[in-house]
Motif scaffolding. Structure first.
Motif, mmCIF file in Angstrom:
data_model
loop_
_atom_site.group_PDB
_atom_site.id
_atom_site.type_symbol
_atom_site.label_atom_id
_atom_site.label_comp_id
_atom_site.label_asym_id
_atom_site.label_seq_id
_atom_site.Cartn_x
_atom_site.Cartn_y
_atom_site.Cartn_z
ATOM 1 N N ARG A 115 40.485 -71.796 99.965
ATOM 2 C CA ARG A 115 40.529 -70.678 100.908
ATOM 3 C C ARG A 115 40.116 -71.123 102.302
ATOM 4 N NH1 ARG A 115 38.302 -64.557 99.824
ATOM 5 N NH2 ARG A 115 38.807 -63.695 101.873
ATOM 6 N N VAL A 116 39.046 -71.885 102.387
ATOM 7 C CA VAL A 116 38.573 -72.375 103.679
ATOM 8 C C VAL A 116 39.639 -73.249 104.342
ATOM 9 C CG1 VAL A 116 36.928 -73.972 104.725
ATOM 10 C CG2 VAL A 116 36.122 -72.176 103.182
ATOM 11 N N VAL A 117 40.217 -74.146 103.581
ATOM 12 C CA VAL A 117 41.244 -75.039 104.129
ATOM 13 C C VAL A 117 42.456 -74.234 104.582
ATOM 14 C CG1 VAL A 117 42.880 -76.875 103.549
ATOM 15 C CG2 VAL A 117 40.492 -77.070 102.842
ATOM 16 N N PHE A 118 42.877 -73.253 103.788
ATOM 17 C CA PHE A 118 44.045 -72.440 104.154
ATOM 18 C C PHE A 118 43.797 -71.704 105.468
ATOM 19 C CE2 PHE A 118 46.527 -68.576 104.298
ATOM 20 C CZ PHE A 118 47.790 -69.002 103.934
ATOM 21 N N VAL A 119 42.645 -71.074 105.591
ATOM 22 C CA VAL A 119 42.343 -70.315 106.804
ATOM 23 C C VAL A 119 42.334 -71.221 108.033
ATOM 24 C CG1 VAL A 119 40.528 -69.010 107.998
ATOM 25 C CG2 VAL A 119 41.125 -68.453 105.629
ATOM 26 N N LEU A 120 41.664 -72.356 107.926
ATOM 27 C CA LEU A 120 41.577 -73.259 109.068
ATOM 28 C C LEU A 120 42.936 -73.841 109.447
ATOM 29 C CD1 LEU A 120 38.297 -75.193 108.199
ATOM 30 C CD2 LEU A 120 38.595 -73.439 109.966
ATOM 31 N N ARG A 121 43.738 -74.171 108.435
ATOM 32 C CA ARG A 121 45.032 -74.816 108.695
ATOM 33 C C ARG A 121 46.126 -73.806 109.057
ATOM 34 N NH1 ARG A 121 47.836 -78.780 110.843
ATOM 35 N NH2 ARG A 121 49.856 -79.093 109.819
ATOM 36 N N GLU A 122 46.323 -72.804 108.216
ATOM 37 C CA GLU A 122 47.471 -71.911 108.375
ATOM 38 C C GLU A 122 47.230 -70.802 109.390
ATOM 39 O OE1 GLU A 122 50.349 -72.577 106.976
ATOM 40 O OE2 GLU A 122 49.449 -74.348 106.022
ATOM 41 N N VAL A 123 45.991 -70.374 109.548
ATOM 42 C CA VAL A 123 45.709 -69.280 110.483
ATOM 43 C C VAL A 123 45.349 -69.815 111.859
ATOM 44 C CG1 VAL A 123 44.270 -67.257 110.943
ATOM 45 C CG2 VAL A 123 44.957 -67.804 108.588
ATOM 46 N N PHE A 124 44.439 -70.787 111.910
ATOM 47 C CA PHE A 124 43.933 -71.241 113.195
ATOM 48 C C PHE A 124 44.491 -72.593 113.641
ATOM 49 C CE2 PHE A 124 40.757 -68.236 111.584
ATOM 50 C CZ PHE A 124 40.811 -67.309 112.628
ATOM 51 N N GLY A 125 45.324 -73.192 112.823
ATOM 52 C CA GLY A 125 46.070 -74.362 113.254
ATOM 53 C C GLY A 125 45.295 -75.653 113.403
ATOM 54 N N TYR A 126 44.167 -75.793 112.731
ATOM 55 C CA TYR A 126 43.440 -77.055 112.799
ATOM 56 C C TYR A 126 44.195 -78.127 112.023
ATOM 57 C CZ TYR A 126 39.439 -74.716 114.887
ATOM 58 O OH TYR A 126 38.625 -74.012 115.746
ATOM 59 N N SER A 127 44.108 -79.337 112.494
ATOM 60 C CA SER A 127 44.786 -80.446 111.821
ATOM 61 C C SER A 127 44.053 -80.801 110.531
ATOM 62 C CB SER A 127 44.834 -81.671 112.738
ATOM 63 O OG SER A 127 43.536 -82.219 112.911
ATOM 64 N N HIS A 128 44.769 -81.502 109.658
ATOM 65 C CA HIS A 128 44.125 -81.955 108.423
ATOM 66 C C HIS A 128 42.935 -82.857 108.734
ATOM 67 C CE1 HIS A 128 48.296 -81.060 106.855
ATOM 68 N NE2 HIS A 128 47.522 -80.343 106.064
ATOM 69 N N ALA A 129 43.073 -83.677 109.770
ATOM 70 C CA ALA A 129 41.983 -84.588 110.135
ATOM 71 C C ALA A 129 40.756 -83.802 110.608
ATOM 72 C CB ALA A 129 42.446 -85.548 111.227
ATOM 73 N N GLU A 130 40.985 -82.746 111.415
ATOM 74 C CA GLU A 130 39.858 -81.943 111.890
ATOM 75 C C GLU A 130 39.157 -81.240 110.726
ATOM 76 O OE1 GLU A 130 41.031 -80.393 116.325
ATOM 77 O OE2 GLU A 130 42.342 -79.755 114.671
#
Length: 296
Positions: A115-130
Motif C-alpha cells: 500500500r505504501v509503495v502504491f501510494v508513493l509511486r502511483e499517486v505521488f509519482g516518486y521513483s522506485h529509487a526514491e
C-alpha cells in the motif's frame, strides 16, 4: 523563512490519509512527524521535503502494520473515515480518483508495504529509487512490490461513472426517495447488483454483513430512516473524498455519511459510515465524535 513542515503539510496529510484511510490517524502521524522534525538539526537536512515524506511514510507503515490485527477484530464491515471537501492536494484525474472511498477500500486489501509503495509511486509519482531510499529496501524489491500492487488494484478497481451532472441528478433522486419514504423511487436509482456496506464499528447498531439487491437495500434504508429515534435527521449533500455524497445531520451534528459509485446512471455500491469515531473530521465545528441520538 517558511517552515518546511508547514509548507509541505498538505502533501504530508494527503500521503498519510491515503496510506491509512483515517483522518484521525493521519493527523496523529503528522503530529509525530512534526515532533521528529523539530527534534532534528535542520542544518543537516539537505532535502526537507524528502526527509518529511520519508518520516511520514515510515510512521504510517508502522501504524498500518499494527492496524491489521486490530481490523481483523473489527465489528462488521470496515470503511475508511470520510474526508469532507476533498483533499488538500487532489486535482483532476488520477490524484483525485486516488482519494475516493472506492479506491481506499481497494487499498485496504493490500499488504502494508504494498500500500505504501502504491501510494508513493502511483499517486505521488516518486521513483522506485526514491521509494527504496525511503523504505531502506533494494530497488528491485520495490519495483516488484509496485508491480504487484498495481496489478492488484487494477483487478479490483473497476471504473465507475464520474460525470458530475449525472451524479448530481442521481443524488437528487436518491435524496427525494429517502425523504419521501418512496420504496419504488429508491429502488429505481439502485442497480440490480447493488451492495450496501454499513460501518458502525460496534458502537452503533448497524448491518454487520453486506446487503445485496435493490429490494433488500431499499427496504433496509427506509426501515432505518423510519425509526422514531432518528426523527429530525436532515440529509444534505457534500463533497466527500472528492465526490458528491450525502451527509445526515441531527441538528449541527453529523450522524452518517453515504458514499456511492455509479454505473450506467444507477447506484451500484453504497457505503454508509455511522461509526461516531470516524465522523470526527466531518464537521469542523466539533472536534469530538458526533453523539448519536440513541442506539437504533
Amino acid at each position: 523563512m517558511t517552515d518546511p513542515f508547514a509548507e509541505h503539510r498538505p502533501l504530508l496529510f494527503a500521503t498519510a490519509y491515503r496510506m491509512l484511510g483515517s483522518v484521525a490517524d493521519a493527523e496523529d502521524i503528522l503530529q509525530d512527524a512534526w515532533l521528529k522534525w523539530h527534534a532534528t538539526e535542520h542544518a543537516t537536512v539537505d532535502h526537507p521535503k524528502a526527509y518529511l515524506v520519508r518520516t511520514v511514510t515510515n510512521l504510517a507503515l508502522n501504524r498500518l502494520t499494527g492496524a491489521r490485527a486490530t481490523r481483523e477484530q473489527y465489528v462488521g464491515p470496515w470503511l475508511p473515515e470520510p474526508l469532507v471537501d476533498g483533499d488538500p492536494v487532489a486535482a483532476a484525474g488520477e490524484t483525485a480518483d486516488s482519494v475516493s472511498t472506492a479506491m481506499l477500500v481497494v487499498l485496504e486489501s493490500l499488504g502494508p508495504v504494498e500500500r505504501v509503495v502504491f501510494v508513493l509511486r502511483e499517486v505521488f509519482g516518486y521513483s522506485h529509487a526514491e521509494i527504496a531510499g525511503f523504505l531502506e529496501r533494494p530497488e528491485p524489491a520495490v519495483r516488484q512490490l509496485a508491480h504487484r500492487a498495481r496489478a492488484h488494484v487494477r483487478a479490483r478497481r473497476p471504473r465507475f461513472e464520474t460525470d458530475t451532472a449525472v451524479r448530481a441528478e442521481v443524488t437528487d433522486r436518491f435524496l427525494g426517495a429517502c425523504r419521501g419514504g418512496d420504496l419504488g423511487a429508491l429502488m429505481a436509482v439502485l442497480a440490480p447488483d447493488v451492495t450496501l456496506w454499513n460501518d458502525g464499528g460496534g458502537r452503533i447498531t448497524a448491518a454487520r454483513r453486506p446487503l445485496h439487491g435493490p429490494d433488500h437495500v431499499a427496504r433496509w434504508l427506509l426501515g432505518v430512516l423510519a425509526k422514531p429515534m432518528l426523527t429530525g435527521i436532515e440529509f444534505g449533500t457534500a463533497v466527500v473524498n472528492g465526490e458528491l455524497s450525502v451527509i445526515g445531520r441531527l441538528g449541527p451534528f453529523p450522524v452518517g455519511v453515504l458514499t456511492y459509485d455509479l454505473r450506467d446512471g444507477l447506484i451500484v455500491n453504497l457505503r454508509f459510515q455511522v461509526n461516531p469515531e470516524k465522523l470526527r473530521g466531518v464537521d469542523p465545528r466539533t472536534g469530538e465524535p458526533s453523539p448519536p441520538p440513541s442506539r437504533p
